[in-house]
Design a protein around this motif. Sequence first.
Motif, PDB file in Angstrom:
ATOM      1  N   ALA A   1      45.218  40.047  43.246  1.00 10.67           N
ATOM      2  CA  ALA A   1      46.485  39.785  43.329  1.00 10.67           C
ATOM      3  C   ALA A   1      47.498  40.602  43.493  1.00 10.67           C
ATOM      4  O   ALA A   1      48.313  40.659  44.371  1.00 10.67           O
ATOM      5  N   GLU A   2      46.936  42.002  43.209  1.00 13.90           N
ATOM      6  CA  GLU A   2      48.058  43.210  43.483  1.00 13.90           C
ATOM      7  C   GLU A   2      47.763  43.610  44.699  1.00 13.90           C
ATOM      8  O   GLU A   2      48.863  43.940  45.517  1.00 13.90           O
ATOM      9  N   ARG A   3      46.784  43.521  45.462  1.00 12.59           N
ATOM     10  CA  ARG A   3      46.372  44.196  46.606  1.00 12.59           C
ATOM     11  C   ARG A   3      46.681  43.313  47.802  1.00 12.59           C
ATOM     12  O   ARG A   3      46.887  43.578  48.954  1.00 12.59           O
ATOM     13  N   ALA A   4      46.457  41.994  47.364  1.00 13.18           N
ATOM     14  CA  ALA A   4      46.694  41.094  48.531  1.00 13.18           C
ATOM     15  C   ALA A   4      47.698  39.839  48.408  1.00 13.18           C
ATOM     16  O   ALA A   4      47.266  38.685  48.035  1.00 13.18           O
ATOM     17  N   PRO A   5      49.132  40.180  48.471  1.00 18.80           N
ATOM     18  CA  PRO A   5      49.952  39.070  48.074  1.00 18.80           C
ATOM     19  C   PRO A   5      49.800  37.821  48.967  1.00 18.80           C
ATOM     20  O   PRO A   5      50.306  36.687  48.482  1.00 18.80           O
TER      21      PRO A   5
END
Lengths: 317, 317
Positions: A164-168
């Motif tokens: 979730a944090e690295r691939a919005p």
Amino acid sequence: MAEHFHEDSVAAVAVRIDVEHPDGLIFDPHQPQLRVTDLGAVRGDGVFETMYAVEGRVRKIEAHLERLARSADILDISIPPAQSWRAAVELGFEEYRTRGALPDELTIKLVATRGVEGEPASDDPAFAGTYWALLSPVTEAMRATRGQPVGVTLLDRGYDSTAAERAPWLLLGAKSLSYAVNMASLRWARQHGFDDVIYTTSDGQVLEGPTSTVLIVTRGANGARRLTTPVLETGILPGTTQGAIFTAAEKAGWELGYGPLTPQDLLDADHLFLASSVRLVSPVARLDDAELAVDDELTAELIDLLAEDLPVNHPLD
Amino acid sequence: MAEHFHEDSVAAVAVRIDVEHPDGLIFDPHQPQLRVTDLGAVRGDGVFETMYAVEGRVRKIEAHLERLARSADILDISIPPAQSWRAAVELGFEEYRTRGALPDELTIKLVATRGVEGEPASDDPAFAGTYWALLSPVTEAMRATRGQPVGVTLLDRGYDSTAAERAPWLLLGAKSLSYAVNMASLRWARQHGFDDVIYTTSDGQVLEGPTSTVLIVTRGANGARRLTTPVLETGILPGTTQGAIFTAAEKAGWELGYGPLTPQDLLDADHLFLASSVRLVSPVARLDDAELAVDDELTAELIDLLAEDLPVNHPLD
């Protein structure tokens, strides 16, 4: 005659919102309303909320409208202001009253799609897409399942806990109309003898259900009761029902906690629950092969907490 | 007058399929056709194909119809027989002829949704959902982009390369209507100065584009030219265009290969392409920060291979 009246009064009521009807316009949900070029219909390109109303009051409507706006923001879809959604819901209530009676309990679905590609419905961005509210009475079948124990299987959501944090662009944390995987997971569960699903990350963290939030109850060394839910950073939806329970539970003296949680944490907890807006709270009696303890009084206590109608400590705060 | 005729002749034509019209029924796509309770519209719970027709012939229609059936099977949605889809497309062609002229090039979208929850459209399972074909002329803008070099960014799809095999409920390999992530990925690319996307797994394998298949061209030690595409086991869609190119290329003496491919393999290849049904073949001139060699003759050669209209070695075989 009485039966006919009953039948009419329990039908669904639908309200569209557009630039000419910013406070809503009633339509017949049995008649076609969407074009086949609507991106909501052919790309799952939209967002939604499912709310619960009791006697003409929508529970935690602020939290739902905030989450709808947040989902729309993540998908870059512009939506009407909160006032329009509220007015549309009120218009739906009024329609029921005009027909004879407002049902005690309603499920209210709010939907916003990107609209028809290349043909914005209005120059005003707030009304450029397709928007509606669908009100329908809570069925007896749904009421009967409330608070009842469920069997749950853990299913891998495919992502690891950092996706979730690295691939919005994966839109994790948005409640989008692209729900085919959620529906397929529930079908899989039912085909394998379970009622529901709890997703895990590929690296073994507990996420959420396809249509619910996970809660565990534990008792601390000091004897205080504690409610814990998974952290949002894994890309789960901020649960509005979990938020409402937390607000009321804190007032009632519970301790509150936020994961990360592993499947072992679920097994080690005193009790495990799924929380959602209409089904409210379901105790988990079986998690894959493991039997879990169910406490009917505790389930009733959590459901009662939801009835307190306090302003929700919104999970996005 | 001529212009008016032109405008009419280039409008979209829509054909629904239902149990009373198994060979299709024309409807106006500018009018609402779907109910707001259709699971395709509110859950992305359906499947689709996008096909390309030239002068009234659909290219590789067998491969598209097979893939549609396979996607429907993965989602457990029953769909009309291939004969119905073929008849609906023919009816669409006929409608254009009746209006004055069949456009040279058409995009044809086939869509099947699970229909309205709890209200099957027919007792016959093959017609229980909602089904339509939408024909629309290929725009000048689309024609102009064919064969033109594109800039592509690699984006993480979140899954690792074994997710498809271990978690069938993720519906990897099905072309479902839950396409919001694909659309968001393309928006992300455009916002960051790229034209398109190639997805990678979280463990570094090359997957596919949001609406295309990846192909690389290399030259072996013996000088033979080789086309390679990623393996399907990672959960990508079997590319119908890639399948057609492979069939014709093999006949023309090319070697064929199937991944796994890494981003480094893309950089090391002589040429990198994206293949899709309507855009055909796009050479990648930039992959994130790296410039890639583009060979216009090679691009033209691959596009010509697609025009051969051979029976496709279907990638599912």
